[in-house]
Design an enzyme around this catalytic site. Structure first.
Site, PDB file in Angstrom:
ATOM      1  N   GLY A 158       5.493  87.483  19.582  1.00 20.45           N
ATOM      2  CA  GLY A 158       5.170  86.724  20.787  1.00 20.45           C
ATOM      3  C   GLY A 158       5.181  87.646  21.994  1.00 20.45           C
ATOM      4  O   GLY A 158       5.031  88.866  21.878  1.00 20.45           O
ATOM      5  N   ARG A 159       5.406  87.077  23.165  1.00 17.48           N
ATOM      6  CA  ARG A 159       5.368  87.873  24.401  1.00 17.48           C
ATOM      7  C   ARG A 159       6.413  88.981  24.382  1.00 17.48           C
ATOM      8  O   ARG A 159       6.131  90.126  24.748  1.00 17.48           O
ATOM      9  CB  ARG A 159       5.586  86.960  25.605  1.00 17.48           C
ATOM     10  CG  ARG A 159       4.504  85.910  25.826  1.00 17.48           C
ATOM     11  CD  ARG A 159       4.808  85.094  27.073  1.00 17.48           C
ATOM     12  NE  ARG A 159       3.837  84.030  27.277  1.00 17.48           N
ATOM     13  CZ  ARG A 159       3.986  82.782  26.841  1.00 17.48           C
ATOM     14  NH1 ARG A 159       5.083  82.463  26.151  1.00 17.48           N
ATOM     15  NH2 ARG A 159       3.065  81.866  27.078  1.00 17.48           N
ATOM     16  N   ILE A 160       7.634  88.647  23.977  1.00 17.80           N
ATOM     17  CA  ILE A 160       8.703  89.647  23.997  1.00 17.80           C
ATOM     18  C   ILE A 160       8.449  90.705  22.932  1.00 17.80           C
ATOM     19  O   ILE A 160       8.595  91.906  23.185  1.00 17.80           O
ATOM     20  CB  ILE A 160      10.081  88.983  23.811  1.00 17.80           C
ATOM     21  CG1 ILE A 160      10.376  88.062  24.996  1.00 17.80           C
ATOM     22  CG2 ILE A 160      11.171  90.042  23.684  1.00 17.80           C
ATOM     23  CD1 ILE A 160      11.611  87.204  24.833  1.00 17.80           C
ATOM     24  N   THR A 182       2.190  83.090  10.970  1.00 19.90           N
ATOM     25  CA  THR A 182       0.772  82.868  11.219  1.00 19.90           C
ATOM     26  C   THR A 182       0.146  84.183  11.650  1.00 19.90           C
ATOM     27  O   THR A 182       0.795  84.987  12.334  1.00 19.90           O
ATOM     28  CB  THR A 182       0.556  81.809  12.315  1.00 19.90           C
ATOM     29  OG1 THR A 182       1.243  82.205  13.511  1.00 19.90           O
ATOM     30  CG2 THR A 182       1.106  80.459  11.872  1.00 19.90           C
ATOM     31  N   THR A 239      17.783  90.164  19.669  1.00 20.81           N
ATOM     32  CA  THR A 239      17.916  89.641  21.032  1.00 20.81           C
ATOM     33  C   THR A 239      17.277  88.257  21.135  1.00 20.81           C
ATOM     34  O   THR A 239      16.971  87.799  22.233  1.00 20.81           O
ATOM     35  CB  THR A 239      17.256  90.591  22.057  1.00 20.81           C
ATOM     36  OG1 THR A 239      15.864  90.761  21.724  1.00 20.81           O
ATOM     37  CG2 THR A 239      17.934  91.947  22.077  1.00 20.81           C
ATOM     38  N   ARG A 241      17.779  84.741  18.717  1.00 22.67           N
ATOM     39  CA  ARG A 241      18.762  83.675  18.546  1.00 22.67           C
ATOM     40  C   ARG A 241      19.718  84.070  17.424  1.00 22.67           C
ATOM     41  O   ARG A 241      19.311  84.603  16.390  1.00 22.67           O
ATOM     42  CB  ARG A 241      18.090  82.333  18.215  1.00 22.67           C
ATOM     43  CG  ARG A 241      17.459  81.650  19.409  1.00 22.67           C
ATOM     44  CD  ARG A 241      18.494  81.176  20.400  1.00 22.67           C
ATOM     45  NE  ARG A 241      17.923  80.538  21.577  1.00 22.67           N
ATOM     46  CZ  ARG A 241      17.678  81.161  22.724  1.00 22.67           C
ATOM     47  NH1 ARG A 241      17.938  82.449  22.836  1.00 22.67           N
ATOM     48  NH2 ARG A 241      17.181  80.514  23.752  1.00 22.67           N
ATOM     49  N   GLU A 270      27.988  81.178  19.602  1.00 26.28           N
ATOM     50  CA  GLU A 270      28.372  81.642  20.946  1.00 26.28           C
ATOM     51  C   GLU A 270      29.175  80.574  21.687  1.00 26.28           C
ATOM     52  O   GLU A 270      28.868  79.388  21.588  1.00 26.28           O
ATOM     53  CB  GLU A 270      27.116  81.966  21.761  1.00 26.28           C
ATOM     54  CG  GLU A 270      26.304  83.113  21.211  1.00 26.28           C
ATOM     55  CD  GLU A 270      25.077  83.407  22.059  1.00 26.28           C
ATOM     56  OE1 GLU A 270      25.009  82.938  23.213  1.00 26.28           O
ATOM     57  OE2 GLU A 270      24.180  84.114  21.587  1.00 26.28           O
ATOM     58  N   HIS A 288      25.018  88.340  25.211  1.00 31.94           N
ATOM     59  CA  HIS A 288      23.803  87.590  25.556  1.00 31.94           C
ATOM     60  C   HIS A 288      23.290  87.962  26.951  1.00 31.94           C
ATOM     61  O   HIS A 288      23.198  87.126  27.851  1.00 31.94           O
ATOM     62  CB  HIS A 288      24.062  86.085  25.471  1.00 31.94           C
ATOM     63  CG  HIS A 288      22.813  85.295  25.185  1.00 31.94           C
ATOM     64  ND1 HIS A 288      22.800  84.175  24.397  1.00 31.94           N
ATOM     65  CD2 HIS A 288      21.532  85.467  25.583  1.00 31.94           C
ATOM     66  CE1 HIS A 288      21.569  83.688  24.317  1.00 31.94           C
ATOM     67  NE2 HIS A 288      20.780  84.465  25.041  1.00 31.94           N
ATOM     68  N   GLY A 290      20.209  89.409  27.471  1.00 33.14           N
ATOM     69  CA  GLY A 290      18.771  89.656  27.404  1.00 33.14           C
ATOM     70  C   GLY A 290      18.017  89.424  28.697  1.00 33.14           C
ATOM     71  O   GLY A 290      17.198  90.238  29.109  1.00 33.14           O
TER      72      GLY A 290
END
Length: 325
Positions: A158-160, A182, A239, A241, A270, A288, A290
């Site tokens: 994805g974007r990250i 996909t 980074t 879940r 967490e 956490h 990120g």
């Protein structure tokens, strides 16, 4: 006409909170501690909007309570939404939004940071310095691994994931491979190879970094079989879940040196950390962080505001989270 009311479950940076107060009647969690299920139910019942974070579990009881009261929309402060019961939101016709795009760069930067920290054994080096144990420079002291010219496997492009790929390629001349459930058609300005399954990705990667959503089908996606498919010299980075990784399996892989090391910014329960992880020398952990830059956390708040303003003006939103059909 009264302003719509918004309950903010955790404190935001000052700039974002001030901006929110311009448009809404705002209730803040002044103690900035995780709220109980009862407190979240009351909050959504008594407010038009709930602005939760990843530290809040928004279950059906909370959503049902909001529907029976004033609650109309959940505008999540963050891009991930596995902590929100989307089936219940669909059932009770509650809109859900998130904050995509604005935290991409900060999270990608931190991914590269973890790759460097764990591969260059920074945890062990810092421990020696802080405990006056450094024996002095020598040619074989704390030898690590370089990123340059290695293969980076990206799980979820994805974007990250794309932002990490660009940093790895242009910064370290890394070879990029990725796997998505996909097929992805990405017009990179460099070569990136899409593999057919996660095992092929593991077998060929020197670094495996996770950027897929958590929950549902991805819970414990990284299990013993996947870890066994990784190179013994490879590093695992997460980074995304915490629940994507089976933590007990990861600890065993680290203890047995089945992989070279891991860098984690997220954890399954967490803020509780698996106590086994505290014994692992080849594991670097961050709390956490990120999206933890001033620029990003303010931008996340402004995204929430934009979604809420559009919703209460038009009934529509900018960044809808797709609900279960």
């Amino acid at each position: 006409m009264d302003k719509p009311s918004v309950f903010v479950t955790r404190r935001w940076p000052e700039i974002a909170e001030k901006e929110l107060k311009k448009y809404f009647n705002v209730t803040l969690n002044h103690g900035d501690k995780a709220l109980s299920n009862r407190e979240l139910k009351d909050a959504f019942y008594n407010h038009d909007a709930l602005a939760p974070t990843v530290s809040d579990t928004i279950d059906e009881n909370i959503i049902k309570s909001g529907k029976s009261g004033k609650g109309k929309i959940i505008s999540n402060y963050g891009v991930g939404f596995s902590h929100i019961d989307l089936e219940a939101c669909q059932k009770y016709k509650i809109k859900v939004t998130n904050t995509p795009n604005v935290l991409t760069d900060a999270t990608a930067d931190l991914t590269i940071l973890l790759m460097l920290m764990v591969s260059r054994r920074s945890k062990e080096g810092e421990y020696q310095i802080n405990n006056n144990l450094w024996p002095g420079w020598s040619p074989t002291h704390l030898l690590g691994s370089e990123l340059t010219n290695k293969t980076l496997g990206i799980l979820g492009l994805g974007r990250i994931g794309q932002a990490v790929a660009k940093r790895a390629y242009f910064g370290f001349n890394m070879k990029i491979k990725f796997f998505n459930r996909t097929k992805k058609n990405i017009n990179f300005s460099f070569k990136a190879e899409q593999v057919d399954n996660i095992y092929d990705l593991c077998k060929s990667s020197d670094f495996l970094t996770i950027h897929c959503p958590g929950g549902n089908k991805n819970k414990h996606l990284i299990d013993q079989d996947v870890l066994d498919a990784m190179k013994k010299t490879a590093f695992l980075i997460n980074t995304a879940r915490g629940d994507i990784i089976c933590e007990n399996s990861l600890f065993e892989a680290l203890k047995n040196n089945s992989i070279a090391g891991a860098g984690l910014d997220v954890f399954e329960n967490e803020p509780e950390i698996n106590p086994k992880f505290l014994k692992a020398q080849n594991l670097t952990m961050l709390p956490h962080l990120g999206s933890a830059t001033k620029e990003t956390r303010n931008a996340m708040g402004l995204k929430v505001i934009d979604n809420l303003r559009k919703f209460f003006d038009t009934g529509d939103v900018i960044d809808p989270v797709p609900l279960v059909k």
